[in-house]
Design a protein around this motif. Structure first.
Motif, short mmCIF file in Angstrom:
data_model
loop_
_atom_site.label_atom_id
_atom_site.label_comp_id
_atom_site.label_asym_id
_atom_site.label_seq_id
_atom_site.Cartn_x
_atom_site.Cartn_y
_atom_site.Cartn_z
N ARG A 4 0.84 -1.30 -0.05
CA ARG A 4 -0.08 0.13 -0.10
C ARG A 4 0.89 1.24 -0.02
O ARG A 4 0.58 2.40 -0.79
CB ARG A 4 -0.89 -0.25 1.12
CG ARG A 4 -2.06 0.87 1.12
CD ARG A 4 -2.99 0.37 0.03
NE ARG A 4 -3.66 -0.80 0.47
CZ ARG A 4 -4.82 -1.30 1.16
NH1 ARG A 4 -5.33 -0.36 1.66
NH2 ARG A 4 -4.96 -2.45 1.15
N LEU A 5 2.10 1.12 0.79
CA LEU A 5 2.79 2.42 0.88
C LEU A 5 3.58 2.45 -0.31
O LEU A 5 3.80 3.72 -0.89
CB LEU A 5 3.66 2.30 2.14
CG LEU A 5 2.91 2.12 3.35
CD1 LEU A 5 4.23 2.23 4.55
CD2 LEU A 5 2.05 3.44 3.61
N ARG A 6 3.94 1.54 -1.29
CA ARG A 6 4.66 1.62 -2.45
C ARG A 6 3.54 2.33 -3.48
O ARG A 6 4.05 3.20 -4.28
CB ARG A 6 5.05 0.09 -2.68
CG ARG A 6 6.25 -0.33 -2.12
CD ARG A 6 7.15 -1.45 -2.93
NE ARG A 6 6.30 -2.76 -3.03
CZ ARG A 6 6.07 -3.47 -2.22
NH1 ARG A 6 6.83 -3.57 -1.07
NH2 ARG A 6 5.18 -4.59 -2.19
N ARG A 7 2.37 1.94 -3.46
CA ARG A 7 1.59 2.45 -4.45
C ARG A 7 1.31 3.94 -4.18
O ARG A 7 1.17 4.62 -5.17
CB ARG A 7 0.14 1.59 -4.13
CG ARG A 7 -0.82 2.01 -5.35
CD ARG A 7 -2.22 1.32 -4.84
NE ARG A 7 -1.98 -0.43 -5.03
CZ ARG A 7 -2.13 -0.82 -6.18
NH1 ARG A 7 -2.36 -0.21 -7.17
NH2 ARG A 7 -2.06 -2.23 -5.97
N LEU A 8 1.20 4.12 -2.82
CA LEU A 8 0.96 5.60 -2.43
C LEU A 8 2.30 6.56 -3.05
O LEU A 8 2.35 7.70 -3.75
CB LEU A 8 0.89 6.08 -1.07
CG LEU A 8 -0.43 5.72 -0.42
CD1 LEU A 8 -0.49 5.50 1.13
CD2 LEU A 8 -1.43 6.64 -0.74
N ALA A 9 3.51 6.07 -2.79
CA ALA A 9 4.87 6.74 -3.03
C ALA A 9 4.67 6.83 -4.53
O ALA A 9 5.34 7.66 -5.04
CB ALA A 9 6.13 6.17 -2.45
#
Length: 372
Positions: A146-151
Motif C-alpha cells: 500500500r505504501l509503495r502504491r502511494l509513493a
C-alpha cells in the motif's frame, strides 16, 4: 499496473455500469450488489478520482496523520507537532500550507489500511504513520504494498516512530495479496522516509539506571507482544541485562499488556503475586506506570521505599505526579516536527532516514536503591 473500473467490475461480478452507479450514488442498487462492489474497490485499491499515477500532478492540500489513539498524549503531541509544522496559521504567505487530517485507527491494522486507501482517493499530498507497527506478516506485506502504491503516485510517505515494513514479506514483485495486483513503476521506486524514535536506546538506559541503583529483581510490564515498539524496548532492556552479566528476565516477571492505566494496575498485581519480593517495576509507558503506582498503594506498598517504578515517554504529567515519575524522555514534539517537514518536502534525507535524537533517562523520585 493501473486498476480500472473494468477490473473492479470483474472482481465484483457485475457490469462496469453497475460499478459506476454504486460509486456515483445516482441510481438504486441492491444492497448485496453494492456491498460486493465496495469490497472489490477496497481489495483492488481502486482510486475513484483517477489513476494513482496522476496524484503527483493533482494532489490536494491534505496530509493524513494516522495515530493509534488520539486520546493518548503520546500521539496527541506528535500529531499536534505535525499539524503545527505543515500548516501554521501565522505563516505568510499561505502557499505551502497543508491541512492535517487526523485518522484514529484504534490500533486496528484493517482500519489503518482503509484510511490509507481513503487518503489515496482524496489525492493526499502526504501521509504520516505514527507509533508502533504490528509484527503480523500478513499486515506488513499489505502495508508495504500500500505504501509503495502511494509513493509511486507521488504521495510523500512518512513513518514516524515505526520501522519500514519488511519488503521481503510482500513477495518478489511487491504484490499486495489483498489487492491482487501490484503497481508498475518505471525506474527506482520512491521510498518512504523514516523518522525513528530511540526506543531501544532509551530502554537500555532505563534498565542501566535501575541496575546502577542496585535492583536485580525487576518486574517488566511490556506493551503488546505483536508491536514493534514493544520489541525494540525489550531488546534494549535485554541488552542492558546481558551487558551487566545478568540472566534474562524470567518469564514470570515479564508480562505483556497494553499501554493503558488499567493494564498497568492489573499487571502490577500479577507481578506482586508472582514475586512478592521484587524491588522495581518497569512499566510499558508513563500511563501504565500510573496504574502500577495505584496497585502498589492498594497493596500497602510505598513508591519508591518498597518498590521503585519507571515509565517511558516522559509525558507532561510525569513530572507532576507524586512521587515524580522516573522515565525515558522521547523527543515527541521534535520528532513530529521533523515528520511534518518531510511531509512538506522541506526535508529530504538522502538515505531515507532522519537521524533520531537520542532518548534519555529522566530520574525523579519514583526510583531509589532497594531496601536492605
Amino acid at each position: 499496473m493501473t486498476v480500472t473500473l473494468a477490473d473492479v467490475a470483474a472482481r465484483a461480478g457485475v457490469s462496469a455500469a453497475t460499478v459506476s452507479r454504486v460509486l456515483n450514488g445516482n441510481y438504486p442498487v441492491a444492497t448485496a450488489t453494492r456491498s460486493r462492489v465496495l469490497r472489490a474497490v477496497e481489495e483492488l485499491e481502486y482510486v475513484v478520482n483517477g489513476p494513482a499515477s496522476s496524484l503527483a500532478a493533482a494532489s490536494s492540500d491534505l496530509v493524513g496523520v494516522l495515530v493509534n489513539d488520539i486520546a493518548d498524549p503520546f500521539f496527541g503531541i506528535i500529531a499536534g507537532a505535525v499539524q503545527d509544522t505543515i500548516g501554521p496559521v501565522t505563516s505568510v504567505p499561505a502557499q505551502g500550507r497543508k491541512l492535517a487530517v487526523i485518522c484514529n485507527t484504534g490500533g486496528s491494522p484493517e482500519r489503518e489500511l482503509t484510511y490509507l486507501t481513503l487518503l489515496q482517493r482524496q489525492r493526499a499530498a502526504a501521509v504520516v504513520l505514527t507509533g508502533s507497527g504490528t509484527d503480523d506478516p500478513g499486515h506488513r506485506a499489505a502495508l508495504a504494498a500500500r505504501l509503495r502504491r502511494l509513493a509511486a503516485g507521488g504521495v510523500r510517505v512518512v513513518l514516524c516512530g515505526r520501522p519500514l515494513p519488511a519488503e521481503e514479506h510482500g513477495g518478489a514483485d511487491g504484490a499486495d495479496p489483498a489487492a491482487g495486483t501490484a503497481p508498475e513503476v518505471d525506474g527506482p521506486r520512491p521510498r518512504p522516509v523514516e523518522v525513528p524514535l530511540d526506543n531501544e536506546g532509551g530502554a537500555r538506559a532505563l534498565t542501566e539506571h535501575l541496575l546502577a541503583l542496585g535492583h536485580r529483581r525487576i518486574g517488566h510490564l511490556a506493551g503488546p507482544d505483536h508491536r514493534s515498539t514493544t520489541r525494540h524496548r525489550l531488546a534494549g532492556h535485554r541488552a542492558a541485562m546481558t551487558a551487566a552479566g545478568l540472566p534474562p528476565t524470567p518469564d514470570h516477571l515479564l508480562i505483556h499488556g497494553t499501554f493503558h492505566r488499567d493494564s498497568g494496575y492489573a499487571g502490577a498485581l500479577r507481578l506482586l503475586d508472582a514475586d512478592p519480593g521484587l524491588t522495581a517495576i518497569a512499566a510499558a509507558n508513563d500511563t501504565a506506570a500510573l496504574g502500577v503506582c495505584a496497585a502498589l498503594r492498594d497493596r500497602g506498598l510505598r513508591v519508591p521505599q518498597d518498590v521503585s517504578v519507571t515509565g517511558f515517554d516522559d509525558l507532561p504529567f510525569a513530572a507532576d505526579v507524586a512521587p515524580g515519575l522516573t522515565t525515558v524522555r522521547l523527543p515527541l514534539r521534535e520528532t513530529g516536527q521533523a515528520a511534518g517537514r518531510v511531509a512538506l518536502g522541506a526535508e529530504v534525507p538522502e538515505d531515507g532516514v532522519v537521524p533520531p535524537e537520542p532518548a534519555r533517562v529522566v530520574a525523579r523520585d519514583s526510583t531509589a536503591p532497594p531496601r536492605g
